[in-house]
Design a protein around this motif. Structure first.
Motif, PDB file in Angstrom:
ATOM      1  N   PHE A  87       0.860  -1.182   0.000  1.00 32.18           N
ATOM      2  CA  PHE A  87       0.000   0.000   0.000  1.00 32.18           C
ATOM      3  C   PHE A  87       0.899   1.235   0.000  1.00 32.18           C
ATOM      4  CE2 PHE A  87      -2.332  -3.210   2.659  1.00 32.18           C
ATOM      5  CZ  PHE A  87      -3.152  -3.638   1.627  1.00 32.18           C
ATOM      6  N   HIS A  89       0.393   4.347   0.286  1.00 26.56           N
ATOM      7  CA  HIS A  89       0.082   5.483   1.151  1.00 26.56           C
ATOM      8  C   HIS A  89       0.324   5.156   2.615  1.00 26.56           C
ATOM      9  CE1 HIS A  89      -3.391   2.912   0.896  1.00 26.56           C
ATOM     10  NE2 HIS A  89      -3.880   3.445   1.988  1.00 26.56           N
ATOM     11  N   PHE A  98      -1.536  -4.052   8.681  1.00 22.47           N
ATOM     12  CA  PHE A  98      -2.861  -4.030   8.061  1.00 22.47           C
ATOM     13  C   PHE A  98      -3.651  -5.316   8.335  1.00 22.47           C
ATOM     14  CE2 PHE A  98      -5.880  -4.501   4.581  1.00 22.47           C
ATOM     15  CZ  PHE A  98      -6.419  -3.230   4.475  1.00 22.47           C
TER      16      PHE A  98
ATOM     17  N   ASP B 199      -3.132  -0.603  -8.841  1.00 25.61           N
ATOM     18  CA  ASP B 199      -2.932  -1.956  -9.343  1.00 25.61           C
ATOM     19  C   ASP B 199      -3.949  -2.904  -8.700  1.00 25.61           C
ATOM     20  OD1 ASP B 199      -1.909  -4.315 -10.231  1.00 25.61           O
ATOM     21  OD2 ASP B 199       0.080  -4.070  -9.353  1.00 25.61           O
ATOM     22  N   ALA B 201      -3.548  -5.819  -7.944  1.00 24.45           N
ATOM     23  CA  ALA B 201      -2.887  -6.623  -6.924  1.00 24.45           C
ATOM     24  C   ALA B 201      -2.974  -5.964  -5.547  1.00 24.45           C
ATOM     25  CB  ALA B 201      -1.432  -6.868  -7.307  1.00 24.45           C
ATOM     26  N   ILE B 202      -3.051  -4.639  -5.508  1.00 25.23           N
ATOM     27  CA  ILE B 202      -3.133  -3.944  -4.214  1.00 25.23           C
ATOM     28  C   ILE B 202      -4.467  -4.252  -3.543  1.00 25.23           C
ATOM     29  CG2 ILE B 202      -3.364  -1.652  -3.184  1.00 25.23           C
ATOM     30  CD1 ILE B 202      -1.054  -0.774  -4.861  1.00 25.23           C
ATOM     31  N   ALA B 206      -5.082  -6.555  -0.137  1.00 29.80           N
ATOM     32  CA  ALA B 206      -5.926  -6.163   0.995  1.00 29.80           C
ATOM     33  C   ALA B 206      -6.943  -7.260   1.301  1.00 29.80           C
ATOM     34  CB  ALA B 206      -6.631  -4.848   0.685  1.00 29.80           C
ATOM     35  N   THR B 215     -13.622  -1.885   4.271  1.00 31.13           N
ATOM     36  CA  THR B 215     -12.252  -1.574   4.672  1.00 31.13           C
ATOM     37  C   THR B 215     -11.415  -1.194   3.460  1.00 31.13           C
ATOM     38  OG1 THR B 215     -12.559  -3.322   6.278  1.00 31.13           O
ATOM     39  CG2 THR B 215     -10.351  -2.421   6.063  1.00 31.13           C
ATOM     40  N   ARG B 219      -9.796   2.324   3.652  1.00 31.20           N
ATOM     41  CA  ARG B 219      -8.383   2.283   3.997  1.00 31.20           C
ATOM     42  C   ARG B 219      -7.460   2.271   2.805  1.00 31.20           C
ATOM     43  NH1 ARG B 219      -8.028   0.812   9.483  1.00 31.20           N
ATOM     44  NH2 ARG B 219      -9.842   1.863  10.314  1.00 31.20           N
ATOM     45  N   VAL B 220      -7.977   1.872   1.641  1.00 34.81           N
ATOM     46  CA  VAL B 220      -7.096   1.762   0.478  1.00 34.81           C
ATOM     47  C   VAL B 220      -7.540   2.707  -0.643  1.00 34.81           C
ATOM     48  CG1 VAL B 220      -6.132   0.195  -1.249  1.00 34.81           C
ATOM     49  CG2 VAL B 220      -6.598  -0.642   1.067  1.00 34.81           C
ATOM     50  N   PRO B 223      -7.963   6.776   0.488  1.00 36.47           N
ATOM     51  CA  PRO B 223      -6.682   7.470   0.682  1.00 36.47           C
ATOM     52  C   PRO B 223      -5.868   7.563  -0.604  1.00 36.47           C
ATOM     53  CG  PRO B 223      -6.960   5.742   2.320  1.00 36.47           C
ATOM     54  CD  PRO B 223      -8.092   5.612   1.376  1.00 36.47           C
ATOM     55  N   MET B 224      -5.938   6.516  -1.432  1.00 42.17           N
ATOM     56  CA  MET B 224      -5.141   6.563  -2.652  1.00 42.17           C
ATOM     57  C   MET B 224      -5.746   7.517  -3.680  1.00 42.17           C
ATOM     58  SD  MET B 224      -3.653   2.726  -3.121  1.00 42.17           S
ATOM     59  CE  MET B 224      -2.511   3.174  -4.433  1.00 42.17           C
ATOM     60  N   THR B 301      -3.647  12.940   7.742  1.00 44.92           N
ATOM     61  CA  THR B 301      -3.037  11.820   7.028  1.00 44.92           C
ATOM     62  C   THR B 301      -1.578  11.642   7.402  1.00 44.92           C
ATOM     63  OG1 THR B 301      -2.563  13.265   5.174  1.00 44.92           O
ATOM     64  CG2 THR B 301      -4.579  11.956   5.045  1.00 44.92           C
ATOM     65  N   GLY B 302      -1.170  12.336   8.438  1.00 49.84           N
ATOM     66  CA  GLY B 302       0.178  12.113   8.963  1.00 49.84           C
ATOM     67  C   GLY B 302       1.284  12.557   8.030  1.00 49.84           C
ATOM     68  N   MET B 304       1.254  13.035   4.849  1.00 49.33           N
ATOM     69  CA  MET B 304       1.319  12.349   3.563  1.00 49.33           C
ATOM     70  C   MET B 304       1.330  13.343   2.416  1.00 49.33           C
ATOM     71  SD  MET B 304      -1.325   9.465   2.506  1.00 49.33           S
ATOM     72  CE  MET B 304      -2.122  10.421   1.267  1.00 49.33           C
TER      73      MET B 304
END
Ligand SMILES: Nc1ncnc2c1ncn2[C@@H]1O[C@H](COP(=O)(O)OP(=O)(O)OP(=O)(O)O)[C@@H](O)[C@H]1O
Ligand SMILES: [Mg+2]
Lengths: 355, 305
Positions: A87, A89, A98, B199, B201-202, B206, B215, B219-220, B223-224, B301-302, B304
């Motif tokens: 991931f 990000h 995760f 991708d 695959a990401i 997950a 989720t 979470r993916v 944010p992306m 987002t810390g 980012m």
């Protein structure tokens, strides 16, 4: 008990059958490589185990429980992809955490497990980095840590090392084997690389057009290939064809070749395989003890590669042969010379798919 | 002294090369000149002129003498009703941006993840259609739908003959609807660009780690896609605050926004300085809002990128 059982699994895309009636067993804690040419269905089989693909028929069981209809997220698998699939990000530590968070493990306990996983893949202290700030090999280690940290029932790897260069790949092979031993995870590993498969696995499964043509320990699959395909796909092989006479193989020029395993009935056409490194060149032509196979041949050319030599020869029945020899004496047989080839009957393997 | 002797040999090669090769700053300048020249002529100069206008007591086209004044910037104080209008405009802007973000994100998600090849191309073109239609036609066609006895009512009465009218023309939701329709394509495109690069695959990784769709979404995917959402929000919010066509046509009496007030200054009241001053004030407000939001975003987002 986290063995994986596949029973009569078949998958067809449109008209083309991709997997045909696969039944196999991956023992608990074993490391099995799926090896086969491109398009033979390796990825498809792996993804059926993972749950990304539903088979048209057949069953998949993980740890004795039928998971054929279980969605991916509930299968408790660890998967490592060729493209790393981290991931982008999240930090390395967040990536590894995760799967833990999905299992309700957070906070200090998660941090401990993440640290331990990163230590196992030799990346301690990399937790705060972003995937982009890592090399390819390091990213794949993180991917491995992320898959292993959740203690999956089965670890699935689809060509995880093929994006790495040769040296890094060899390094990662060693790491992978070590981590697999340490964790004791049942592992299924897809690869194109035969040497990788032989070196890493407890078992190698050779796939051809959607079927497992042979599965067994690496040495067995290499030394006793059952079919022409298995023999050719895994390493180099010399094939000799003839007819069976009194339990031996008679070549077209009359040479008799004996085998370790029994041949078909007299009169039948048969084919045997001999690995190139098993044959020895006997230039002097001195009479042997009669127990070994002997075949006269002419050397067409020699490929000199320092420590090893490769000879290309034509046998007396005009079959093209190949021989690997160690350059131990420094003496190289001349091109064009007539020689005798000598090898053990035990190294002469009858092929099941004769004709 | 040592520094001097050290610097000399290092400095001489570029000097020697200058005889037959152009210095690098020259080529850089030559390459940038058309772009920056165009920016200067097309944007910067008019903007400066407007800024200058905003400090004048009258539009400098009559015969009246022009003097410097700050009075237009005090408009929000001297004419308090403007504050209410500005607030309404911001509320419309927020609603439009929010609805565009929600609809645009999911439309882009469907486009990027559930389609491929020809179907995707066709859908993309359909999404871009509002761009190609004349804005005025687009907005007026909504009046046909939303007015009392319009298409919306016809549709309702065909299933429930006794029902009253649900037409909501000349209301604030009508303005927002028209604006969302007009600006949604920007949001879809920016989100789509962010989402197609993810991708498969990401997502699969997950899933394999135990993530369900919710989720994966929060979470993916979200944010992306955040950079795309942010770009889309800016591309939507800024022009929506200044829009005047949609509020006028779909808002009727309630359609008084900063956009229409500013437009009036230029076309009706012929008070360019006030229009310019109001524009720059709104620009400052918008920049302040973005600054606040980007700070909040960065913290949440810390750090980012
Ligand atoms: N989604 C799909 N639709 C149609 N055909 C597919 C699909 N996925 C795979 N195939 C076909 O199934 C066959 C097996 O594919 P698979 O990806 O399992 O091969 P592989 O052994 O992993 O090959 P490689 O070594 O190249 O990765 C191929 O012929 C491929 O074209
Ligand atoms: Mg594959």
């Amino acid at each position: 008990m986290t063995n994986v059982d596949i029973t009569s699994v078949a998958k067809t895309y449109g008209q083309t059958p991709v997997l045909a009636d696969i039944t196999t067993h991956f023992a608990e804690g074993s490391f099995t490589s799926l090896l086969g040419p491109s398009g033979s269905g390796k990825t498809t089989l792996l993804r059926i185990v993972a749950g990304f693909i539903t088979p048209d028929s057949g069953k998949v069981a993980i740890g004795g429980a039928d998971v054929t209809d279980t969605p991916v997220y509930a299968r408790n698998i660890g998967m490592v992809f060729q493209s790393y699939a981290l991931f982008p990000h999240m930090t390395v530590a967040q990536n590894v955490a995760f799967g833990l968070a999905r299992r309700g493990i957070r906070g200090a306990e998660a941090r401990k497990l993440v640290d331990r996983a990163l230590e196992m893949v030799r990346l301690p202290g990399f937790g705060e980095r972003r995937p982009k700030q890592l090399s390819g090999g390091q990213q794949q280690r993180v991917a491995l840590a992320r898959a292993v940290v959740i203690q999956p029932s089965v670890l699935l790897l689809d060509e995880p090392l093929s994006a790495l260069d040769r040296r890094l790949r060899q390094e990662m092979q060693v790491e992978l084997k070590r981590i697999q031993r340490e964790t004791g995870l049942t592992t299924i590993f897809v690869t194109h690389d035969q040497e990788e498969a032989l070196a890493l696995s407890d078992k190698v499964a050779i796939l051809d057009r959607g079927r497992i043509v042979q599965m067994g320990p690496p040495a067995e699959v290499y030394e006793q290939p059952k079919t022409r395909f298995a023999a050719e796909f895994l390493g180099d092989t010399n094939f000799l064809k003839g007819t069976v006479v009194d339990g031996a193989l008679r070549l077209s020029d009359g040479t008799l070749i004996r085998t370790g395993a029994p041949l078909p009935a007299t009169g039948a056409a048969a084919m045997v395989a001999v690995r190139p490194e098993k044959m020895r060149i006997d230039a002097a032509g001195k009479a042997g003890d009669g127990a070994e196979n002997r075949l006269s041949a002419r050397i067409d050319h020699v490929i000199y590669a320092g420590p090893a030599l490769t000879y290309a020869l034509t046998a007396s029945d005009s079959t093209a042969l190949k021989i690997f020899a160690q350059n131990s004496t420094g003496a190289i047989h001349a091109e064009g010379s007539d020689v005798s080839l000598v090898w053990q009957p035990a190294h002469t393997i009858p092929m099941e798919d004769a004709a | 002294m040592p520094a001097d002797t050290l610097a000399r040999p290092a400095a001489s090669p570029p000097g020697a090369a200058a005889g037959h090769r152009l210095p690098s700053w020259f080529s850089t300048a030559a390459l940038l000149l058309p772009t920056y020249g165009w920016l200067l002529i097309a944007i910067f100069l008019p903007l400066c002129t407007m800024l200058a206008f905003s400090f004048m007591n009258a539009t400098p086209m009559g015969r009246a003498p022009v003097v410097f004044t700050l009075k237009h910037y005090k408009a929000f104080v001297t004419q308090p009703y403007l504050v209410g209008i500005a607030w309404d405009s911001l509320v419309i802007g927020f609603w439009t941006t929010f609805l565009c973000a929600v609809l645009g994100f999911f439309a882009a998600l469907a486009l990027a993840r559930a389609t491929a090849g020809r179907a995707r191309e066709t859908l993309l073109i359909l999404i871009l259609l509002p761009f190609w239609t004349n804005g005025l036609v687009r907005v007026f066609s909504w009046t046909m739908v939303l007015r009392e006895g319009g298409f919306l009512d016809v549709l309702l009465h065909s299933v429930w003959p006794g029902a009253g009218s649900i037409g909501f023309l000349y209301t604030r939701p009508a303005i927002v609807l028209g604006l969302v329709h007009g600006y949604l394509p920007y949001m879809i495109l920016t989100c789509y660009i962010a989402l197609v690069t993810i991708d498969d695959a990401i997502i699969e990784a997950a899933q394999s780690l135990g993530a369900r769709w919710w989720t994966i979404l929060t979470r993916v995917l979200l944010p992306m896609a955040l950079p795309g959402l942010t770009t889309g929000a800016i591309l939507t919010f800024v022009p929506v605050i200044g829009s005047f066509m949609e509020p006028r046509i779909l808002g009727g009496r309630v359609g008084v926004t900063m956009g229409t007030v500013i437009e009036d200054q230029f076309t009706q009241a012929f008070n360019w300085p006030l229009g310019a001053a109001l524009s720059f004030t709104m620009l400052a407000v918008i920049l302040a809002i973005f600054a606040t939001f980007s700070g909040v975003l960065r913290r949440s987002t810390g750090g980012m990128a």
